[in-house]
Design a protein around this motif. Sequence first.
Motif, mmCIF file in Angstrom:
data_model
loop_
_atom_site.group_PDB
_atom_site.id
_atom_site.type_symbol
_atom_site.label_atom_id
_atom_site.label_comp_id
_atom_site.label_asym_id
_atom_site.label_seq_id
_atom_site.Cartn_x
_atom_site.Cartn_y
_atom_site.Cartn_z
ATOM 1 N N ALA A 19 -2.355 -7.723 -15.179
ATOM 2 C CA ALA A 19 -3.828 -8.596 -15.119
ATOM 3 C C ALA A 19 -3.853 -9.827 -14.667
ATOM 4 N N VAL A 20 -2.991 -10.560 -14.601
ATOM 5 C CA VAL A 20 -2.826 -11.916 -14.017
ATOM 6 C C VAL A 20 -3.105 -11.659 -12.571
ATOM 7 N N MET A 21 -2.234 -10.561 -11.973
ATOM 8 C CA MET A 21 -2.055 -10.573 -10.490
ATOM 9 C C MET A 21 -3.369 -9.981 -9.941
ATOM 10 N N LEU A 22 -3.903 -9.113 -10.943
ATOM 11 C CA LEU A 22 -5.376 -8.372 -10.274
ATOM 12 C C LEU A 22 -6.480 -9.471 -10.432
ATOM 13 N N ILE A 23 -6.804 -10.323 -11.388
ATOM 14 C CA ILE A 23 -7.438 -11.127 -11.651
ATOM 15 C C ILE A 23 -7.486 -12.304 -10.406
ATOM 16 N N HIS A 24 -6.260 -12.832 -10.328
ATOM 17 C CA HIS A 24 -6.004 -14.047 -9.312
ATOM 18 C C HIS A 24 -6.383 -13.492 -7.743
ATOM 19 N N THR A 25 -5.743 -12.280 -7.646
ATOM 20 C CA THR A 25 -5.817 -11.859 -6.236
ATOM 21 C C THR A 25 -7.377 -11.355 -5.650
ATOM 22 N N PHE A 26 -8.142 -10.799 -6.879
ATOM 23 C CA PHE A 26 -9.653 -11.011 -6.710
ATOM 24 C C PHE A 26 -10.337 -12.079 -6.394
ATOM 25 N N TYR A 27 -9.964 -13.212 -7.034
ATOM 26 C CA TYR A 27 -10.684 -14.640 -6.882
ATOM 27 C C TYR A 27 -10.221 -14.947 -5.625
ATOM 28 N N GLY A 28 -8.891 -14.908 -5.263
ATOM 29 C CA GLY A 28 -8.535 -15.746 -3.863
ATOM 30 C C GLY A 28 -8.950 -14.692 -2.556
ATOM 31 N N ILE A 49 -4.682 -4.365 10.796
ATOM 32 C CA ILE A 49 -3.796 -4.410 9.614
ATOM 33 C C ILE A 49 -4.591 -4.280 8.268
ATOM 34 N N ARG A 50 -4.633 -3.459 7.482
ATOM 35 C CA ARG A 50 -5.243 -3.353 6.089
ATOM 36 C C ARG A 50 -5.133 -4.588 5.226
ATOM 37 N N PRO A 51 -5.821 -5.353 4.873
ATOM 38 C CA PRO A 51 -5.601 -6.588 4.377
ATOM 39 C C PRO A 51 -5.139 -6.348 2.774
ATOM 40 N N VAL A 52 -5.774 -5.226 2.190
ATOM 41 C CA VAL A 52 -5.646 -5.186 0.835
ATOM 42 C C VAL A 52 -4.329 -4.768 0.554
ATOM 43 N N PRO A 53 -3.750 -3.551 1.002
ATOM 44 C CA PRO A 53 -2.090 -3.371 0.832
ATOM 45 C C PRO A 53 -1.180 -4.421 1.468
ATOM 46 N N TYR A 54 -1.694 -5.079 2.520
ATOM 47 C CA TYR A 54 -0.652 -6.108 2.878
ATOM 48 C C TYR A 54 -0.712 -7.409 2.341
ATOM 49 N N LEU A 55 -1.768 -7.703 1.641
ATOM 50 C CA LEU A 55 -2.041 -9.106 0.767
ATOM 51 C C LEU A 55 -1.949 -8.930 -0.652
ATOM 52 N N ILE A 56 -2.673 -8.007 -0.961
ATOM 53 C CA ILE A 56 -2.567 -7.526 -2.497
ATOM 54 C C ILE A 56 -1.609 -6.433 -3.032
ATOM 55 N N GLY A 57 -1.476 -5.452 -2.353
ATOM 56 C CA GLY A 57 -0.472 -4.491 -3.190
ATOM 57 C C GLY A 57 0.865 -5.199 -2.872
ATOM 58 N N THR A 58 1.104 -5.841 -2.045
ATOM 59 C CA THR A 58 2.685 -6.440 -2.052
ATOM 60 C C THR A 58 2.769 -7.416 -3.047
ATOM 61 N N ILE A 97 -13.997 -2.127 -8.618
ATOM 62 C CA ILE A 97 -13.848 -1.561 -7.325
ATOM 63 C C ILE A 97 -12.437 -2.035 -6.598
ATOM 64 N N PHE A 98 -12.498 -3.514 -6.765
ATOM 65 C CA PHE A 98 -11.304 -4.230 -6.316
ATOM 66 C C PHE A 98 -10.094 -3.799 -6.906
ATOM 67 N N TYR A 99 -10.053 -3.856 -8.121
ATOM 68 C CA TYR A 99 -8.809 -3.486 -8.885
ATOM 69 C C TYR A 99 -8.369 -2.012 -8.501
ATOM 70 N N ALA A 100 -9.302 -1.108 -8.508
ATOM 71 C CA ALA A 100 -9.114 0.211 -8.287
ATOM 72 C C ALA A 100 -8.430 0.297 -6.784
ATOM 73 N N ARG A 101 -9.106 -0.250 -5.729
ATOM 74 C CA ARG A 101 -8.716 -0.415 -4.334
ATOM 75 C C ARG A 101 -6.899 -1.025 -4.467
ATOM 76 N N SER A 102 -6.854 -1.989 -5.266
ATOM 77 C CA SER A 102 -5.543 -2.718 -5.267
ATOM 78 C C SER A 102 -4.469 -1.760 -5.579
ATOM 79 N N LEU A 103 -4.849 -1.192 -6.804
ATOM 80 C CA LEU A 103 -3.689 -0.493 -7.491
ATOM 81 C C LEU A 103 -3.352 0.926 -6.532
ATOM 82 N N ALA A 104 -4.400 1.418 -5.844
ATOM 83 C CA ALA A 104 -4.229 2.511 -4.935
ATOM 84 C C ALA A 104 -3.486 2.086 -3.767
ATOM 85 N N SER A 105 -3.548 0.858 -3.433
ATOM 86 C CA SER A 105 -2.681 0.419 -2.197
ATOM 87 C C SER A 105 -1.300 0.231 -2.495
#
Length: 279
Positions: A223-232, A149-158, A27-35
Amino acid sequence: MSYSNYDAGTGQRHARDELDLFGRHAIFYARSLASIPHALVHHRTETIRLIAEIGMGSGALAVIGGTVAIVGFLTMAAGGTIAVQGYSSLGNIGIEALTGFFAAFINVRIAAPVISGIGLAATLGAGTTAQLGAMRVAEEIDALEAMAIRPVPYLIGTRIVAGLVTVIPLYSLAVIASFLASRFATVDIYGQSPGVYNHYFDTFLIPTDILWSFAQAILMALAVMLIHTFYGFHATGGPVGVGAAAGHAVRASLVAVVMVTLLTSLAVYGTSGNFHLSG
């Protein structure tokens, strides 16, 4: 309750926990890519800042060039090692002239992608997990939500966009560094004729292999960005929890790097190998 029932119940709970964790990742990976589109439209300044920070580093790390310099040095060392091992091993059977082929074949298909992926996980990925984890335990992410401020686009998508943009020139430098190191070790250290090395290197360096190598590097960076952003993003437990999250992320991303290499090799080179040696 018997031990057998206890063990069965524990195993079932463990399986449910693992399935739940897998669902959270998906779910987090899907939200991150969609953002990503939202991040590109509404957070362009932050994206550009992150590109500069990822590529050249910040603070004391900027002195040595950040991720670019670290990955460049790693791949340079790997290219030199390939030349040393290749020349010595091939020389045992009298075909050390094929060291140029060895460098063109191994650097592009295995060494440069894997070493670059490890460098990305150890620098870009670990730094991302530490940044997001520190923001989470300091309740800065909650503050972003309080400010609408939506945190997923601002912190993860960027950060995903910045990582994918940065990996192109970074990997270009990595491949060039591995090529130069292999040539230097073979020609300047072992004394092989430059013409012989260049002939076999140019003959067996297939342009499509380089393109597939870049595609592999991009998949690794994603893959590295998705995994590390999830854990952080989901770090808990204060500074100790942030450190634990970084450790889990690095281990998971290293496995992901190797799996991307394996699956890409099977998909691209698994049937014919796109290579013929005869004569």
